[in-house]
Design a protein around this motif. Structure first.
Motif, PDB file in Angstrom:
ATOM      1  N   ARG A 113       0.809  -1.173   0.158  1.00 26.34           N
ATOM      2  CA  ARG A 113      -0.094   0.032  -0.075  1.00 26.34           C
ATOM      3  C   ARG A 113       0.896   1.210   0.179  1.00 26.34           C
ATOM      4  NH1 ARG A 113      -5.037   1.626   4.188  1.00 26.34           N
ATOM      5  NH2 ARG A 113      -6.223   2.661   2.651  1.00 26.34           N
ATOM      6  N   TRP A 114       0.517   2.159  -0.925  1.00 21.91           N
ATOM      7  CA  TRP A 114       1.260   3.451  -1.203  1.00 21.91           C
ATOM      8  C   TRP A 114       0.364   4.647  -0.810  1.00 21.91           C
ATOM      9  CZ3 TRP A 114       6.726   3.139  -1.903  1.00 21.91           C
ATOM     10  CH2 TRP A 114       7.033   1.779  -2.213  1.00 21.91           C
ATOM     11  N   ILE A 115       0.771   5.696  -0.165  1.00 22.26           N
ATOM     12  CA  ILE A 115      -0.055   6.915   0.133  1.00 22.26           C
ATOM     13  C   ILE A 115       0.925   8.055  -0.257  1.00 22.26           C
ATOM     14  CG2 ILE A 115      -1.267   8.015   1.883  1.00 22.26           C
ATOM     15  CD1 ILE A 115      -2.257   5.377   1.696  1.00 22.26           C
ATOM     16  N   HIS A 116       0.160   8.956  -1.083  1.00 29.44           N
ATOM     17  CA  HIS A 116       0.885  10.222  -1.269  1.00 29.44           C
ATOM     18  C   HIS A 116       0.318  11.195  -0.235  1.00 29.44           C
ATOM     19  CE1 HIS A 116       1.691  13.466  -4.795  1.00 29.44           C
ATOM     20  NE2 HIS A 116       2.347  13.599  -3.585  1.00 29.44           N
ATOM     21  N   PHE A 117       1.189  11.918   0.602  1.00 31.92           N
ATOM     22  CA  PHE A 117       1.053  13.000   1.410  1.00 31.92           C
ATOM     23  C   PHE A 117       1.295  14.028   0.921  1.00 31.92           C
ATOM     24  CE2 PHE A 117       1.557   9.118   4.059  1.00 31.92           C
ATOM     25  CZ  PHE A 117       0.847   9.363   5.218  1.00 31.92           C
ATOM     26  N   ARG A 118       0.259  15.219   1.226  1.00 33.11           N
ATOM     27  CA  ARG A 118       0.366  16.410   0.822  1.00 33.11           C
ATOM     28  C   ARG A 118      -0.087  17.345   2.178  1.00 33.11           C
ATOM     29  NH1 ARG A 118      -1.814  15.127  -4.379  1.00 33.11           N
ATOM     30  NH2 ARG A 118      -0.384  15.285  -5.999  1.00 33.11           N
ATOM     31  N   LYS A 119       0.942  18.282   2.369  1.00 33.48           N
ATOM     32  CA  LYS A 119       0.727  19.011   3.370  1.00 33.48           C
ATOM     33  C   LYS A 119       0.997  20.545   3.183  1.00 33.48           C
ATOM     34  CE  LYS A 119       1.459  15.652   7.238  1.00 33.48           C
ATOM     35  NZ  LYS A 119       2.345  15.253   8.443  1.00 33.48           N
ATOM     36  N   ARG A 120       0.095  21.484   3.576  1.00 35.02           N
ATOM     37  CA  ARG A 120       0.341  22.760   3.246  1.00 35.02           C
ATOM     38  C   ARG A 120      -0.161  23.660   4.486  1.00 35.02           C
ATOM     39  NH1 ARG A 120       2.198  20.622  -0.443  1.00 35.02           N
ATOM     40  NH2 ARG A 120       2.190  20.939  -2.550  1.00 35.02           N
ATOM     41  N   ARG A 121       0.866  24.609   5.030  1.00 30.93           N
ATOM     42  CA  ARG A 121       0.838  25.381   5.791  1.00 30.93           C
ATOM     43  C   ARG A 121       0.209  26.855   5.431  1.00 30.93           C
ATOM     44  NH1 ARG A 121      -0.188  25.017  11.543  1.00 30.93           N
ATOM     45  NH2 ARG A 121       1.360  23.479  11.431  1.00 30.93           N
ATOM     46  N   LEU A 122      -0.962  27.343   5.754  1.00 36.48           N
ATOM     47  CA  LEU A 122      -1.596  28.408   5.380  1.00 36.48           C
ATOM     48  C   LEU A 122      -0.915  29.583   5.907  1.00 36.48           C
ATOM     49  CD1 LEU A 122      -5.323  27.321   4.641  1.00 36.48           C
ATOM     50  CD2 LEU A 122      -3.363  27.250   3.284  1.00 36.48           C
ATOM     51  N   PRO A 123      -1.156  30.940   5.488  1.00 35.13           N
ATOM     52  CA  PRO A 123      -0.679  32.338   6.241  1.00 35.13           C
ATOM     53  C   PRO A 123      -1.368  32.388   7.637  1.00 35.13           C
ATOM     54  CG  PRO A 123      -1.048  32.501   3.899  1.00 35.13           C
ATOM     55  CD  PRO A 123      -1.415  31.356   4.136  1.00 35.13           C
ATOM     56  N   SER A 124      -2.481  32.013   7.723  1.00 40.29           N
ATOM     57  CA  SER A 124      -3.294  31.936   8.975  1.00 40.29           C
ATOM     58  C   SER A 124      -2.864  31.102   9.916  1.00 40.29           C
ATOM     59  CB  SER A 124      -5.145  31.621   8.547  1.00 40.29           C
ATOM     60  OG  SER A 124      -4.981  30.299   8.053  1.00 40.29           O
ATOM     61  N   GLY A 125      -1.970  30.016   9.722  1.00 40.99           N
ATOM     62  CA  GLY A 125      -1.443  29.130  10.602  1.00 40.99           C
ATOM     63  C   GLY A 125      -2.258  27.792  10.449  1.00 40.99           C
ATOM     64  N   ASN A 127      -3.156  24.227   9.035  1.00 34.74           N
ATOM     65  CA  ASN A 127      -2.365  23.081   8.324  1.00 34.74           C
ATOM     66  C   ASN A 127      -3.517  22.307   7.593  1.00 34.74           C
ATOM     67  OD1 ASN A 127      -1.543  20.251   7.968  1.00 34.74           O
ATOM     68  ND2 ASN A 127       0.383  21.440   8.045  1.00 34.74           N
ATOM     69  N   VAL A 128      -3.697  22.010   6.330  1.00 34.87           N
ATOM     70  CA  VAL A 128      -4.067  21.030   5.733  1.00 34.87           C
ATOM     71  C   VAL A 128      -3.413  19.902   4.987  1.00 34.87           C
ATOM     72  CG1 VAL A 128      -5.827  20.949   3.574  1.00 34.87           C
ATOM     73  CG2 VAL A 128      -5.810  23.218   4.779  1.00 34.87           C
ATOM     74  N   THR A 129      -3.709  18.716   5.483  1.00 34.05           N
ATOM     75  CA  THR A 129      -3.066  17.535   4.930  1.00 34.05           C
ATOM     76  C   THR A 129      -4.020  16.659   4.259  1.00 34.05           C
ATOM     77  OG1 THR A 129      -1.898  17.725   7.035  1.00 34.05           O
ATOM     78  CG2 THR A 129      -1.847  15.510   5.942  1.00 34.05           C
ATOM     79  N   THR A 130      -3.684  16.109   3.077  1.00 35.23           N
ATOM     80  CA  THR A 130      -4.440  15.270   2.309  1.00 35.23           C
ATOM     81  C   THR A 130      -3.741  14.004   2.253  1.00 35.23           C
ATOM     82  OG1 THR A 130      -3.209  16.005   0.221  1.00 35.23           O
ATOM     83  CG2 THR A 130      -5.572  17.240   1.094  1.00 35.23           C
ATOM     84  N   PHE A 131      -4.330  12.632   1.877  1.00 30.02           N
ATOM     85  CA  PHE A 131      -3.901  11.585   1.811  1.00 30.02           C
ATOM     86  C   PHE A 131      -4.839  10.824   0.598  1.00 30.02           C
ATOM     87  CE2 PHE A 131      -4.154  12.457   6.306  1.00 30.02           C
ATOM     88  CZ  PHE A 131      -2.770  12.057   6.733  1.00 30.02           C
ATOM     89  N   VAL A 132      -3.800  10.500  -0.475  1.00 25.74           N
ATOM     90  CA  VAL A 132      -4.452   9.782  -1.418  1.00 25.74           C
ATOM     91  C   VAL A 132      -3.637   8.444  -1.834  1.00 25.74           C
ATOM     92  CG1 VAL A 132      -4.918   9.894  -3.920  1.00 25.74           C
ATOM     93  CG2 VAL A 132      -4.731  12.142  -2.715  1.00 25.74           C
ATOM     94  N   ASP A 133      -4.538   7.326  -1.761  1.00 24.14           N
ATOM     95  CA  ASP A 133      -4.043   6.063  -2.156  1.00 24.14           C
ATOM     96  C   ASP A 133      -3.535   5.750  -3.585  1.00 24.14           C
ATOM     97  OD1 ASP A 133      -3.530   3.514  -2.317  1.00 24.14           O
ATOM     98  OD2 ASP A 133      -5.166   2.865  -0.918  1.00 24.14           O
ATOM     99  N   ILE A 134      -2.347   5.477  -3.713  1.00 22.20           N
ATOM    100  CA  ILE A 134      -1.633   5.397  -5.189  1.00 22.20           C
ATOM    101  C   ILE A 134      -1.092   4.019  -5.342  1.00 22.20           C
ATOM    102  CG2 ILE A 134      -1.287   7.930  -5.683  1.00 22.20           C
ATOM    103  CD1 ILE A 134       1.583   7.225  -4.837  1.00 22.20           C
ATOM    104  N   SER A 135      -1.691   2.911  -4.537  1.00 20.49           N
ATOM    105  CA  SER A 135      -1.158   1.965  -4.503  1.00 20.49           C
ATOM    106  C   SER A 135      -1.464   1.202  -6.051  1.00 20.49           C
ATOM    107  CB  SER A 135      -1.890   0.741  -3.666  1.00 20.49           C
ATOM    108  OG  SER A 135      -1.750   1.289  -2.226  1.00 20.49           O
ATOM    109  N   GLU A 136      -2.507   1.305  -6.655  1.00 20.70           N
ATOM    110  CA  GLU A 136      -2.628   0.644  -8.111  1.00 20.70           C
ATOM    111  C   GLU A 136      -1.584   1.401  -8.987  1.00 20.70           C
ATOM    112  OE1 GLU A 136      -4.388  -1.973  -8.863  1.00 20.70           O
ATOM    113  OE2 GLU A 136      -5.056  -2.155  -6.906  1.00 20.70           O
ATOM    114  N   GLN A 137      -1.405   2.370  -8.709  1.00 22.42           N
ATOM    115  CA  GLN A 137      -0.518   3.337  -9.676  1.00 22.42           C
ATOM    116  C   GLN A 137       0.692   2.677  -9.527  1.00 22.42           C
ATOM    117  OE1 GLN A 137      -0.388   7.321  -9.389  1.00 22.42           O
ATOM    118  NE2 GLN A 137       1.938   7.471 -10.360  1.00 22.42           N
TER     119      GLN A 137
END
Length: 579
Positions: A113-125, A127-137
């Motif tokens: 199983r493989w997960i693509h993590f993306r994290k962004r810290r906004l100017p307001s402080g 934090n938005v974190t996303t997880f997408v499963d890229i196992s098939e890819q």
């Protein structure tokens, strides 16, 4: 007012949740105090943690602790995964990554199983974190990598096989060849791939090879034949040729394996000291293709005879530079030295040679021999080079077009009154294949018109259409891919009719027709030539007539059209010859 706000927030949260489901992404939002603000239900697909851990207000440290306790370890380099991981150190490393302005990584969770993590810290402080499963890819990429490795390994194995092997597509064009097959013809893969056997073999051999290919392609029945082939270098090659059909319907291919049994064969069989046959072939080996080129061999001997014997026999491991503007000399000498394990290349002028010698000296590379074509302008400047490299000057007389010129001059001498052959020998253009033309009216019947129709057509689809129509009419034929090949096949087969496409590569149909008509002036014969045009423009028709063509037809062709043209010209010609 107070009653409306919570409802509106609930609606926004529901829409956000639905968007996450549609995108198949897990989303976690933290505030500037590292407190959980929102976590989509998709998060539980990635981390087996209690649902109450994801309620708003939960600390980031507590969420990470729950993930660690569930057994998931992401963000660890591959070389550290087998080592024990400290809980607090792992949580601290994840919080550090969490506070970066941007964080993007692909992490492996578990075995497959493989997960693509993306994290962004906004100017307001926030934090938005996303997880997408890229196992098939990742699985596909891994499969592609393994496939490429298998292909590379297969190609390497095929290249090292001592027996020639070739693969043809459903149009019988070469799509794969190994080194042993190229060696039979004395050429390289680029000169074979994408072409058909008609570009490599004489017409009789090509017709036989193509017939067996088509039989295997249509029936799926394997084919086997014991053959005796003459290699390009003149040596004998005894093979057991086997052909197989592979692939799915509509995508079939033909694999030909030529099992080299030359080591076991002397004539039709090899004998042990006791007299027992090591190899018995019922009916013996069938004489097959002759790949030997006597002209090239004569040119090779003309060049090598001008060199010192030790320069030819003891060159293994040495560096040899060839200076010539003649492509034929370059090909013969460079190939000869490379075949003897020498490091050899060519330059084309005195200026290039001097630059090469200077660069080699600067790099500390020692050359053992320079061979200079005597026709290179100012070649004497190379003899006394400042680098002490031995230089041998050779004569280009009799190489390339000069070789054909010498032969033609000899034929012209023979054709004088003192020669008994003077009335049948005719000179040929230097650009033509060398042959001796005789009075066509005295040739044996089998040598005149052994092919009824010659089709000159470069488009493969149109070639197929012509073949299907002519085969359906029971008319023997040959296909030429360009005007130059059409002239060559016309000389060889003397067909009763030529169907000539106008627009072709190498030589167009107009020029090919003119060359045929010029050759016929020497024999007093006339082959009907019918132009095949894509559109019936007056200028096209006039050009065809001016080139000596007899008629024209317009594409697309039909069986009725071809049969009418054949009856008008070829059938009538046959009746006259019979009468």
């Amino acid at each position: 007012m107070n009653d409306v706000a919570p409802s509106d927030a609930h609606i926004r949260s529901g829409m956000f949740e639905a968007a996450c489901d549609i995108l198949a992404a897990a989303v976690i939002v933290y505030d500037k105090n590292d407190r959980l603000v929102f976590a989509s239900r998709q998060v539980l697909r990635y981390f087996p943690i209690p649902a109450e851990t994801l309620v708003p207000g939960t600390r980031l440290r507590d969420v990470l602790g729950a993930i660690f306790d569930s057994g998931v370890r992401y963000g660890i380099s591959p070389d550290q995964r087998h080592k024990p991981v400290n809980r607090e150190e792992w949580i601290s490393a994840r919080i550090s990554a969490h506070w970066r302005e941007q964080y993007d990584a692909v992490e492996r969770l578990g075995r497959d199983r493989w997960i693509h993590f993306r994290k962004r810290r906004l100017p307001s402080g926030y934090n938005v974190t996303t997880f997408v499963d890229i196992s098939e890819q990742k699985k596909q990429e891994e499969q592609w990598r393994l496939d490429l490795e298998r292909i590379a390994l297969t190609e390497e194995i095929l290249e090292t096989l001592p027996s020639p092997m070739v693969v043809k597509d459903r149009n019988l064009a070469y799509i794969a060849v190994n080194r042993a097959f190229c060696a039979v013809y004395g050429t390289d893969p680029d000169s074979i791939l994408g072409r058909t056997v008609w570009a490599l073999a004489d017409a009789e051999s090509a017709d036989r090879i193509e017939a067996s290919d088509r039989s295997v392609l249509e029936t799926g029945e394997p084919y086997m034949l014991a053959e005796h082939i003459i290699r390009a270098d003149g040596s004998d090659l005894y093979v057991i040729t086997r052909k197989y059909r592979i692939g799915a319907p509509g995508h079939h291919a033909i694999v030909t394996v030529m099992e080299d049994v030359s080591a076991f064969v002397a004539g039709e069989r090899a004998m042990t000291d006791e007299g027992d046959a090591l190899l018995r072939v019922p009916g013996g080996f069938v004489p097959a293709q002759n790949c030997f080129d006597p002209v090239r061999d004569a040119e090779r001997r003309l060049l090598l005879d001008q060199l010192n014997r030790e320069d030819v026999t003891a060159v293994a491991g040495k560096r040899v530079l060839v200076v010539t503007g003649n492509p034929r000399i370059e090909e013969i000498l460079v190939d000869e030295f490379k075949a003897k394990d020498a490091d050899s290349c060519a330059v084309h002028s005195v200026r290039e040679c001097q630059a090469f010698l200077l660069h080699a000296a600067e790099q500390g590379i020692v050359l053992d021999l320079v061979i200079v074509d005597g026709d290179v302008p100012d070649h004497a400047a190379i003899r006394n080079n400042a680098y002490g490299v031995p230089v041998t000057v050779i004569s280009a007389e009799g190489i390339g077009s000069d070789f054909m010129r010498v032969l033609v001059e000899e034929h012209e001498l023979l054709s004088e009154d003192t020669s008994p052959l003077g009335d049948i020998l005719t000179p040929v253009p230097i650009s033509d294949d060398w042959y001796i033309a005789t009075d066509i009216t005295t040739m044996l019947p089998a040598a005149v018109g052994d092919v009824e129709v010659l089709v000159a057509e470069d488009n493969q689809i149109n070639q197929f259409v012509f073949s299907q129509i002519l085969e359906g009419l029971g008319i023997s034929h040959r296909i030429a891919e360009n005007g130059e090949e059409a002239v060559m096949l016309w000389r060889k087969h003397q067909p009763r009719l030529v169907l000539m496409d106008i627009a072709m590569p190498v030589m167009n149909g107009i020029d090919a027709a003119k060359e045929i008509r010029d050759a016929e002036k020497l024999t007093g014969t006339h082959t009907p030539i019918v132009a095949v045009t894509a559109q019936a423009l007056n200028v096209d028709m006039q050009n065809c007539m001016d080139a000596g063509m007899d008629d024209y037809i317009v594409k697309p062709v039909s069986p009725e059209m071809i049969e009418a043209v054949y009856r008008r010209y070829a059938a009538r010609k046959q009746e006259k010859s019979v009468a």
